[in-house]
Scaffold this motif. Structure first.
Motif: not given
Length: 126
Positions: A13-26
């Motif tokens: 995942l690109p960094p911004a997308v990874s941040a979105f997924v991680e923030a959502t799940n967290g």
């Protein structure tokens, strides 16, 4: 030429997308909002949210408030676009929804920020 498709892999995942997924799940509202550009657009099931203030309201209500989780099942990257298919779960009303609920997240990123996110429910029965 490499195939742009890959299975679930956070490193894909690109960094911004990874941040979105991680923030959502967290359930991390601040980290989720920071992933977006100031003038970004989110279109979630045909409802538009323009700019960080509107995106914050949407995320607080529909993502964090519903305790949404995203289990990535497929990633397709092409240029500045990243298409993520995922099983979505959370504390929202699931009456009449398929199990699993599959959604596709169409991200456009630039300079490590999400410029546009379009979210559509995927139909697995077609």
């Amino acid at each position: 030429m490499p195939n742009p498709r890959s299975r679930s892999n956070a490193r894909a995942l690109p960094p911004a997308v990874s941040a979105f997924v991680e923030a959502t799940n967290g359930f991390d509202l601040e980290r989720l909002v920071v992933a977006f550009a100031d003038d970004a657009l989110v279109n979630d099931q045909l409802q538009e949210y323009w700019g960080k203030e509107a995106i914050r309201g949407w995320a607080e209500r529909d993502i964090i408030g519903e305790r949404l989780t995203i289990a990535v099942t497929k990633i397709v990257r092409k240029h500045s676009n990243c298409i993520v298919t995922a099983n979505v779960d959370g504390d929202f009303d699931k009456r009449g929804l398929p199990d699993p609920l599959v959604s596709t997240f169409y991200f456009t990123a630039h300079d490590r920020l999400i410029m546009q996110l379009i979210i559509l429910r995927s139909r697995c029965d077609v």
